[in-house]
Every structure is written in structure tokens, then in C-alpha cells.
Enzyme design. Structure first.
Site, PDB file in Angstrom:
ATOM      1  N   CYS A   1     -24.233 -17.099 -43.862  1.00  0.00           N
ATOM      2  CA  CYS A   1     -24.963 -15.994 -43.223  1.00  0.00           C
ATOM      3  C   CYS A   1     -24.767 -15.200 -41.787  1.00  0.00           C
ATOM      4  CB  CYS A   1     -25.890 -16.653 -42.349  1.00  0.00           C
ATOM      5  SG  CYS A   1     -26.046 -18.300 -41.541  1.00  0.00           S
TER       6      CYS A   1
ATOM      7  N   GLY B   1     -38.290 -13.897 -45.481  1.00  0.00           N
ATOM      8  CA  GLY B   1     -39.162 -14.522 -44.339  1.00  0.00           C
ATOM      9  C   GLY B   1     -39.865 -13.541 -43.278  1.00  0.00           C
TER      10      GLY B   1
ATOM     11  N   GLU C   1     -34.250 -18.255 -39.736  1.00  0.00           N
ATOM     12  CA  GLU C   1     -33.171 -18.751 -39.753  1.00  0.00           C
ATOM     13  C   GLU C   1     -32.435 -17.614 -40.626  1.00  0.00           C
ATOM     14  OE1 GLU C   1     -30.613 -19.677 -37.549  1.00  0.00           O
ATOM     15  OE2 GLU C   1     -32.648 -21.461 -36.480  1.00  0.00           O
TER      16      GLU C   1
END
Length: 513
Positions: free
Chosen positions: A236, A185, A202
Site C-alpha cells: 500500500c 473502506g 488504513e
């Protein structure tokens, strides 16, 4: 890739609502017609079947909501006017951003890749879809089949590994939507920053699960066991660890043991719908997390099959190895704390999680956890199910991510909400009040009044109250002089009649200021 999608976007083909609706319906048809192919690919990637079907139903529901409500979402949104803009058009117009890059994840390779695509299509964008190469069977199927249903130039699918993803990130997109871990990310955000491209990340993190000692442990453990071990813990928003008081730890372990047997039999390894770890690298990472902890349930493994049994660890501390990173596998540590005060402190001492779970029958305790913690989402007395509610925004905060999606939140996230003010060229006398004061000094007082921010909604409420006040006063006077004519003398009537009622109502009107 990006160049092909941008050329297609610049033709304007993706913007008409009719085209967007047709593409969304085609995507729905793809899922419906190719359900078996999709399930077979996921079975090869992750050894799961039933979860895939429920996830696809949820994805179909997301598309249905977008089809039903797209006209409403895409319509201009009027905003409240002031005295300055009372004769003008003032509204927000959702517009497509342009070309969106969607980088999917391997744990739920279809939903976390196609659900952002639903938002991109609904908002009128073009989108380059990059499925995760780790779930290779699903990626290959997506590359083969999606162009048969969607516009091939507007929504191309690009497969490949790290080098292909890096090449995509070197190109200029109008938005990047990434689902995965925080390490990648950061790289995505860094690459996007070179083009000042906004991102939705996300990510994940360690989602805590606090269990109150007075809760119904049988129900709580069923829901926690399901939420933790579905997809072999590779979710997640799975509960990452449990916080509870020492007095219930042993009961908790026994209840979870019963649930594991109920859900996956005494032999999860040979149960057809218990998943596998995605690859050997992740298998070895997970096995290393067990070092230094006491195994209460499970612990069995088979590296040749990437199998790890549903595992529960007890007497874990915040310093244990398993607490140093997101687990993302079928390992559930139990940490004992003295009560809700210490639980809140433990949670707040760490990074903000993607989800926070609390199990309690005490609404006051739940509200306290809501008020005194921060997380992407908070769910009381259940796990994972908030992902299926498209009215709720799904996304993280802090290191667990940025941006949000699902339902209209996807549409708004991938739209530019353009501010529009349409004025007319007449009424120049009124407009003169905004020009330099020396042009007309007589307008100074009006300029101050009109340019002052005025709440028209409040003015409307005050006007209605004044109207009802006058009506009430009229009715009181009529009743007083017709039903009890001797109640008021002529002198009293001349002095104001039943003015007490009027005075009270006038005070109410003044209070509105």
C-alpha cells in the site's frame, strides 16, 4: 463472534496488565514457534519467502515494545494544573474501548492483521479477528493456530468471504479497524456509522516519488526498485509513480533495469523470491492498465501463473490509464515534469497519498516538499522503511485513510483517554467562589482571579527567576562592599547601592509577563 467476545470482555478478564502481558508474550511465542508454517502459507498465497521473514521480525519487534512499555502506556497521565485545581488530582486514564473488529488485508496477511491486534490486546480490549479470505492459506492457518496461543473467547478468529464480513459489520463493535481499499473502506465506515462506532481505515492511494535531477541516481534507483517491486508491487505504501525532469528519464530507466537484474536476475519469472499477483482478477486489472503507455522495461506476463514481470513505463502523462487508480502491482510509470514547482502542483492536484517519497541531496528542497504538500507520511531518500519505525504513527489522511497505529499510537488509538478530576469535599470557602455572585459579593474579585486560566508552569519559572535575581543582587552587593569598599559612597549606598544591576534584573522579571 462479537457476542462471545463481548461476554468475555464484560468479565473484566482482559483488563489486568498481567493478563495483557501474558497474551502479548503468547502471541510472540506463536510467531516464533510457527514461523515455518506461516512462511509456507504466504508462499502458497503470494510466492514470497524472504519478505515474510523480515515482516515477522518487525511484528515481533512491535510486540517487544508493547511488552516493555505497557506499564508506562497504561499508567494515569498527569496534566498541568491551574490555581483552581492545584489541590486536586487531575489526570488522563487510558481505558479499553471494549470489543474491536479487525479486518485484515491479503497483501501482507499476517502483519496488517496481527499488528492492530497487538494494540487491541495492549489496550485491554477484546478483538474479533477477520483475516482476508483472498489470502486463503494464511487465513485458514490463522483460524487453526491462533486459538492455541491466545484466549479463544476474547480473541476469536472468523473466516469467510463478503457475506461473513457483512454479517460482522451488522453487529455492534466499539471500534472497527480496517485495512484495504477505499471502496470497501466506505462500506465499512457506512456500516459502523449505524452504531456510531469509530473506525480506523488504513487505505492507500497513489504514492508519488519525486526524484531531483542532482541526486545520486544509482543509490536512489536501488531503493526505489526495492520499494516498488518487493511483494510484486502489492504494497500500500509502494511508490506508485515517479516524477522527474526529462533530462534524467533515460538514465533512470537504465539504472532501474540494472537493479531489477541484480535483485531478480535476468529471469524474474523463475527467481524463487519474485512474487505473483494474488489472483487472476487482479492480474487482468493490472494488464489493462498498460494500455496506451510505452513499456521501457519488462511487460512480460503469464496469466496461468499470475506472473507480471517488473515493468517500467516512460513518457506517461497524468491522463494515462495507469494514472487513474492505485496500481498495486509491479508497474512503475515515469512522468516528466519541469521541476519541483510542477511536481508539487501535480501532487497537490490529486488526492492526498498514504506516502510521499522525495529523493534529493538538497535539504532546502526536501523541507519545501514537506511544507507544501500533505500525505500520510513523507520519506526522503528511501522507501517503505517508515513502516518499521514504531515511534512514528502509520496512517493516511483524506482518501488514504484515517486514524493511526504502531507502538504507543496503536495503544492510544484503541483506548479511551478518560478525563479524570478528583476533588475533595473540604475547602468549601474556596469553592464558594464559583457559586452565583449574590451569595458573597466580597468574593467577586477572587472569583475573577481564580477562574482565570493561569499557567502554573510559567509562574514557577517566574518564581525561580525572581529567586536567582535576588541571589544575584545579594552577591553583587557583597562583592562591591567587600572587594572594592570605596567604590560606593555612603550617600550612594543609602540611595540604593549598585541598583543598576537590580533594575536590569527587575526588567527581565517584568518581561516574563
Amino acid at each position: 463472534g462479537e457476542l462471545q467476545a463481548r461476554r468475555a470482555f464484560q468479565t473484566g478478564k482482559s483488563k489486568p496488565l498481567e493478563f495483557r502481558l501474558n497474551q502479548l508474550k503468547s502471541l510472540h511465542r506463536f510467531i516464533n514457534e510457527r514461523r515455518k508454517d506461516i512462511a509456507d502459507a504466504v508462499k502458497k498465497d503470494l510466492n514470497k519467502v524472504s519478505v515474510t521473514n523480515s515482516v515477522l521480525f518487525n511484528l515481533e519487534g512491535e510486540i517487544n515494545v508493547a511488552v516493555e512499555r505497557l506499564t508506562e502506556w497504561a499508567a494515569p497521565r498527569p496534566v498541568e494544573k491551574s490555581l483552581v485545581t492545584i489541590a486536586d488530582e487531575v489526570y488522563i486514564r487510558p481505558e479499553p474501548l471494549g470489543v474491536v473488529l479487525i479486518i485484515g488485508a491479503w497483501n501482507y496477511p499476517w502483519v496488517v492483521t496481527l499488528q492492530p491486534l497487538v494494540g487491541a490486546i495492549a489496550a485491554g480490549n477484546a478483538a474479533v479477528v477477520k483475516p482476508s479470505e483472498v489470502s486463503s492459506h494464511s487465513a485458514k492457518l490463522m483460524e487453526e493456530l491462533l486459538p492455541l496461543y491466545l484466549h479463544e473467547e476474547l480473541y476469536p478468529v472468523v473466516c469467510g468471504g463478503v457475506s461473513e464480513t457483512q454479517e460482522l459489520l451488522r453487529q455492534r463493535f466499539d471500534h472497527v479497524f480496517y485495512t484495504g481499499n477505499s471502496t470497501v473502506g466506505r462500506l465499512v465506515m457506512e456500516a459502523a456509522a449505524r452504531h456510531l462506532t469509530p473506525v480506523t481505515l488504513e487505505l492507500g492511494g497513489k504514492s508519488p516519488c519525486y526524484i531531483d535531477k542532482n541526486v545520486d541516481l544509482t543509490v536512489a534507483c536501488r531503493r526505489i526498485t526495492w520499494g516498488k517491486f518487493v511483494n510484486c508491487g502489492q504494497t500500500c505504501i509502494a511508490p506508485d509513480y515517479i516524477l522527474c525532469e526529462p533530462s534524467i528519464q533515460n538514465r533512470l530507466v537504465e539504472e532501474i533495469r540494472k537493479c531489477i537484474t541484480e535483485f531478480y536476475t535476468d529471469d524474474p519469472k523463475n527467481f524463487e523470491d519474485y512474487g505473483r499477483i494474488i489472483n487472476q482478477r487482479h492480474f487482468q486489472r493490472l494488464m489493462s492498465l498498460l494500455e496506451g503507455s510505452t513499456v521501457a522495461i519488462g511487460g512480460d506476463s503469464d496469466e496461468s501463473q499470475c506472473y507480471i514481470a517488473p515493468t517500467v513505463l516512460k513518457d506517461v502523462t497524468g491522463d494515462s490509464k495507469v494514472m487513474q487508480e492505485e496500481i498495486f502491482g509491479p508497474i512503475l510509470p515515469i512522468i516528466t515534469i519541469s521541476g519541483v514547482d510542477e511536481a508539487i502542483q501535480f501532487i497537490n492536484d490529486r488526492e492526498k497519498p498514504l506516502a510521499l517519497y522525495v529523493f534529493s541531496q538538497d535539504n532546502k528542497l526536501i523541507r519545501r516538499v514537506v511544507a507544501e504538500t500533505s500525505s500520510g507520511a513523507l520519506v526522503a531518500n528511501d522507501c517503505l522503511v517508515h513502516f518499521t519505525i514504531n515511534a512514528l504513527p502509520f496512517g493516511g489522511v483524506g482518501k488514504s485513510g484515517m486514524g493511526q497505529y504502531h507502538g504507543q499510537h496503536s495503544f492510544d488509538q484503541l483506548s479511551h483517554l478518560r478525563a479524570c478530576l478528583i476533588k475533595k469535599l473540604n475547602m468549601e470557602a474556596a469553592n464558594a467562589m464559583r457559586y452565583p455572585p449574590h451569595t458573597d459579593k466580597k468574593l467577586g474579585w477572587a472569583r475573577i482571579f481564580l477562574l482565570k486560566q493561569v499557567n502554573l508552569g510559567r509562574l514557577r519559572r517566574m518564581a525561580m527567576l525572581a529567586m536567582f535575581t535576588a541571589l544575584g543582587a545579594f552577591i553583587v552587593q557583597v562583592r562591591c562592599f567587600t572587594v572594592v569598599p570605596n567604590l560606593w559612597s555612603a550617600d550612594q549606598a543609602n540611595a540604593g547601592g549598585p541598583n543598576l544591576f537590580l533594575q536590569i534584573l527587575n526588567i527581565i522579571v517584568l518581561l516574563q509577563f
